[in-house]
Motif scaffolding. Structure first.
Motif, PDB file in Angstrom:
ATOM      1  N   MET A 122       0.837  -1.188   0.000  1.00 23.78           N
ATOM      2  CA  MET A 122       0.000   0.000   0.000  1.00 23.78           C
ATOM      3  C   MET A 122       0.879   1.248   0.000  1.00 23.78           C
ATOM      4  N   ARG A 123       0.594   2.164  -0.909  1.00 18.91           N
ATOM      5  CA  ARG A 123       1.356   3.403  -1.049  1.00 18.91           C
ATOM      6  C   ARG A 123       0.394   4.585  -1.061  1.00 18.91           C
ATOM      7  N   ARG A 124       0.878   5.730  -0.535  1.00 24.33           N
ATOM      8  CA  ARG A 124       0.115   6.982  -0.658  1.00 24.33           C
ATOM      9  C   ARG A 124      -0.076   7.283  -2.137  1.00 24.33           C
ATOM     10  N   GLN A 125      -1.294   7.716  -2.518  1.00 24.14           N
ATOM     11  CA  GLN A 125      -1.618   7.931  -3.921  1.00 24.14           C
ATOM     12  C   GLN A 125      -1.943   9.395  -4.256  1.00 24.14           C
ATOM     13  N   MET A 126      -1.792  10.315  -3.310  1.00 24.91           N
ATOM     14  CA  MET A 126      -2.068  11.732  -3.536  1.00 24.91           C
ATOM     15  C   MET A 126      -1.099  12.561  -2.708  1.00 24.91           C
ATOM     16  N   ARG A 127      -0.689  13.724  -3.266  1.00 21.45           N
ATOM     17  CA  ARG A 127       0.155  14.639  -2.503  1.00 21.45           C
ATOM     18  C   ARG A 127      -0.220  16.081  -2.828  1.00 21.45           C
ATOM     19  N   ILE A 159      -0.953   2.373 -10.426  1.00 21.54           N
ATOM     20  CA  ILE A 159      -1.137   2.507  -8.984  1.00 21.54           C
ATOM     21  C   ILE A 159       0.162   2.283  -8.224  1.00 21.54           C
ATOM     22  N   ASN A 160       1.104   1.544  -8.796  1.00 20.14           N
ATOM     23  CA  ASN A 160       2.372   1.296  -8.106  1.00 20.14           C
ATOM     24  C   ASN A 160       3.352   2.471  -8.194  1.00 20.14           C
ATOM     25  N   ASN A 161       3.000   3.500  -8.942  1.00 20.74           N
ATOM     26  CA  ASN A 161       3.869   4.670  -9.072  1.00 20.74           C
ATOM     27  C   ASN A 161       3.358   5.825  -8.225  1.00 20.74           C
ATOM     28  N   GLY A 162       2.940   5.513  -7.008  1.00 28.46           N
ATOM     29  CA  GLY A 162       2.427   6.534  -6.096  1.00 28.46           C
ATOM     30  C   GLY A 162       3.539   7.158  -5.289  1.00 28.46           C
ATOM     31  N   PHE A 163       3.328   7.343  -3.995  1.00 27.42           N
ATOM     32  CA  PHE A 163       4.266   8.017  -3.089  1.00 27.42           C
ATOM     33  C   PHE A 163       4.473   7.094  -1.881  1.00 27.42           C
ATOM     34  N   VAL A 164       5.521   6.391  -1.728  1.00 24.35           N
ATOM     35  CA  VAL A 164       6.711   6.221  -2.543  1.00 24.35           C
ATOM     36  C   VAL A 164       6.433   5.095  -3.560  1.00 24.35           C
ATOM     37  N   PRO A 165       6.936   5.188  -4.812  1.00 24.18           N
ATOM     38  CA  PRO A 165       6.715   4.121  -5.788  1.00 24.18           C
ATOM     39  C   PRO A 165       7.288   2.790  -5.312  1.00 24.18           C
ATOM     40  N   VAL A 166       6.680   1.695  -5.775  1.00 20.22           N
ATOM     41  CA  VAL A 166       7.130   0.369  -5.359  1.00 20.22           C
ATOM     42  C   VAL A 166       8.589   0.128  -5.741  1.00 20.22           C
ATOM     43  N   ASP A 167       9.022   0.648  -6.903  1.00 21.30           N
ATOM     44  CA  ASP A 167      10.407   0.428  -7.337  1.00 21.30           C
ATOM     45  C   ASP A 167      11.355   1.524  -6.856  1.00 21.30           C
ATOM     46  N   ASN A 168      10.840   2.501  -6.108  1.00 19.64           N
ATOM     47  CA  ASN A 168      11.633   3.594  -5.536  1.00 19.64           C
ATOM     48  C   ASN A 168      12.251   4.527  -6.574  1.00 19.64           C
ATOM     49  N   THR A 232      10.598  21.873 -13.435  1.00 23.88           N
ATOM     50  CA  THR A 232      10.877  20.430 -13.460  1.00 23.88           C
ATOM     51  C   THR A 232      11.965  20.039 -12.478  1.00 23.88           C
ATOM     52  N   SER A 233      13.069  20.774 -12.479  1.00 22.59           N
ATOM     53  CA  SER A 233      14.211  20.411 -11.629  1.00 22.59           C
ATOM     54  C   SER A 233      13.895  20.527 -10.147  1.00 22.59           C
ATOM     55  N   LYS A 234      12.922  21.386  -9.791  1.00 26.96           N
ATOM     56  CA  LYS A 234      12.546  21.574  -8.394  1.00 26.96           C
ATOM     57  C   LYS A 234      11.429  20.620  -7.947  1.00 26.96           C
ATOM     58  N   MET A 235      11.015  19.723  -8.838  1.00 28.11           N
ATOM     59  CA  MET A 235       9.939  18.780  -8.523  1.00 28.11           C
ATOM     60  C   MET A 235      10.429  17.332  -8.489  1.00 28.11           C
ATOM     61  N   LEU A 236      11.736  17.109  -8.612  1.00 28.38           N
ATOM     62  CA  LEU A 236      12.265  15.754  -8.772  1.00 28.38           C
ATOM     63  C   LEU A 236      11.949  14.855  -7.583  1.00 28.38           C
ATOM     64  N   GLY A 237      11.827  15.415  -6.391  1.00 28.52           N
ATOM     65  CA  GLY A 237      11.543  14.598  -5.224  1.00 28.52           C
ATOM     66  C   GLY A 237      10.075  14.482  -4.885  1.00 28.52           C
ATOM     67  N   PHE A 238       9.206  14.925  -5.778  1.00 28.56           N
ATOM     68  CA  PHE A 238       7.780  14.999  -5.460  1.00 28.56           C
ATOM     69  C   PHE A 238       7.200  13.630  -5.091  1.00 28.56           C
ATOM     70  N   HIS A 239       7.668  12.568  -5.739  1.00 25.83           N
ATOM     71  CA  HIS A 239       7.127  11.229  -5.480  1.00 25.83           C
ATOM     72  C   HIS A 239       7.883  10.462  -4.405  1.00 25.83           C
ATOM     73  N   THR A 240       9.036  10.968  -3.963  1.00 27.14           N
ATOM     74  CA  THR A 240       9.892  10.132  -3.110  1.00 27.14           C
ATOM     75  C   THR A 240      10.361  10.781  -1.813  1.00 27.14           C
ATOM     76  N   GLN A 241      10.369  12.100  -1.704  1.00 25.26           N
ATOM     77  CA  GLN A 241      10.953  12.767  -0.541  1.00 25.26           C
ATOM     78  C   GLN A 241       9.869  13.252   0.420  1.00 25.26           C
ATOM     79  N   ASN A 242       9.970  12.795   1.687  1.00 23.67           N
ATOM     80  CA  ASN A 242       9.058  13.270   2.746  1.00 23.67           C
ATOM     81  C   ASN A 242       7.613  13.326   2.260  1.00 23.67           C
ATOM     82  N   VAL A 243       7.122  12.193   1.777  1.00 20.59           N
ATOM     83  CA  VAL A 243       5.839  12.181   1.064  1.00 20.59           C
ATOM     84  C   VAL A 243       4.635  12.438   1.968  1.00 20.59           C
ATOM     85  N   ASP A 244       4.828  12.446   3.281  1.00 21.76           N
ATOM     86  CA  ASP A 244       3.728  12.773   4.192  1.00 21.76           C
ATOM     87  C   ASP A 244       3.521  14.276   4.322  1.00 21.76           C
ATOM     88  N   GLU A 245       4.410  15.065   3.719  1.00 22.94           N
ATOM     89  CA  GLU A 245       4.313  16.525   3.785  1.00 22.94           C
ATOM     90  C   GLU A 245       3.943  17.094   2.417  1.00 22.94           C
TER      91      GLU A 245
END
Length: 279
Positions: A122-127, A159-168, A232-245
């Motif tokens: 189970m992964r977060r699916q919205m940010r 669905i596997n490409n949410g926050f954090v993606p299954v493959d990271n 674009t360059s400022k959004m690179l961590g959108f799916h992987t960094q501190n995804v609860d924020e």
């Protein structure tokens, strides 16, 4: 799919259908109280839908390979197999995705006397993405409001490409790409500065597209001008960094004149000490 095609003079459920236990990996999200919608699809496209409690459930199915997809409840997103898509209203405008979690796993079920466990990740699916604008310049007092529109946003994806993606991996290609509009309202931040800010919930980014933000200051005179920023360059961590924020894009604009605007500086990062208070 559950009953299967095991033909015997005397039907033997245990012998015809392996025992499996479907459970969920809640390690990256908060475990909900409500049931999870689960879609079980075999390689020959036989499917069954069921609701399973958050602690999992034992089921009986035929021995073959399946894709197990599960997700928590959502009103604004359509889940079909592994594909999640933002719904539209009657006018064709995309809804904002509500919070939900989900994931999918493929696993072969075999005939065995031993218990088999299927774990759906189970992964977060919205940010949320917050856009904040601070202003300087000679015509700030003439400002009416500010709008924005960001493109390169995922409206449909796996669905596997949410926050954090299954493959990271940080970014993946979306199935459908769109843009999201912002209407920035006047607020005060923690230092009593005047800022214009708005927040939208996003299903994610299209990793094969650039994220372009268009910011438009409007003035009481009726004048306006638009400035384009590739973020674009400022959004690179959108799916992987501190995804609860929430993720925040913050800009300082210099309103040189009602027909000319420049960027003094800007930043993009996950929500930390960037806080806006209502005026």
């Amino acid at each position: 799919l559950i009953v299967g095609a095991c033909v015997k003079d005397k039907y033997d459920w245990d012998e015809c259908h392996p025992r499996i236990f479907i459970q969920f990996d809640w390690s990256t999200v908060i475990k909900p109280d409500e049931n999870v919608d689960v879609l079980i699809t075999s390689a020959d496209q036989d499917t069954i839908r069921m609701q399973i409690g958050p602690d999992g459930q034992e089921v009986r199915i035929e021995a073959k390979e399946y894709e197990f997809t599960g997700h928590t409840s959502t009103d604004s997103v359509l889940v079909e197999g592994r594909t999640v898509t933002v719904k539209k209203d009657a006018a064709g405008k995309y809804y904002q995705p509500d919070y939900f979690s989900g994931g999918s796993v493929t696993q072969e079920i075999i005939m065995t006397d031993e218990d088999q466990v299927v774990t759906i990740p189970m992964r977060r699916q919205m940010r949320p993405l917050i856009i904040r604008v601070l202003l300087s310049g000679t015509v700030v007092q003439n400002l009416s409001h500010v709008t924005g529109e960001i493109s390169g946003i995922a409206m449909s994806r796996d669905i596997n490409n949410g926050f954090v993606p299954v493959d990271n991996e940080p970014l993946h290609k979306a199935y459908i790409t769109g843009s999201v509009k912002y209407d920035l309202t006047r607020q005060r931040d923690e230092t009593s500065r005047i800022v214009y800010s708005d927040q939208k919930n996003l299903l994610g980014l299209d990793g094969s597209a650039s994220q372009i933000l268009m910011l438009t200051p409007y003035y009481n005179s009726g004048n306006s001008n638009t400035i384009e920023i590739e973020v674009t360059s400022k959004m690179l961590g959108f799916h992987t960094q501190n995804v609860d924020e929430p993720w925040v894009l913050e800009f300082t604009l210099n309103l040189i004149g009602e027909l000319e605007t420049s960027i003094v500086n800007w930043q993009g990062d996950y929500f930390s000490n960037i806080i806006a208070y209502s005026n």
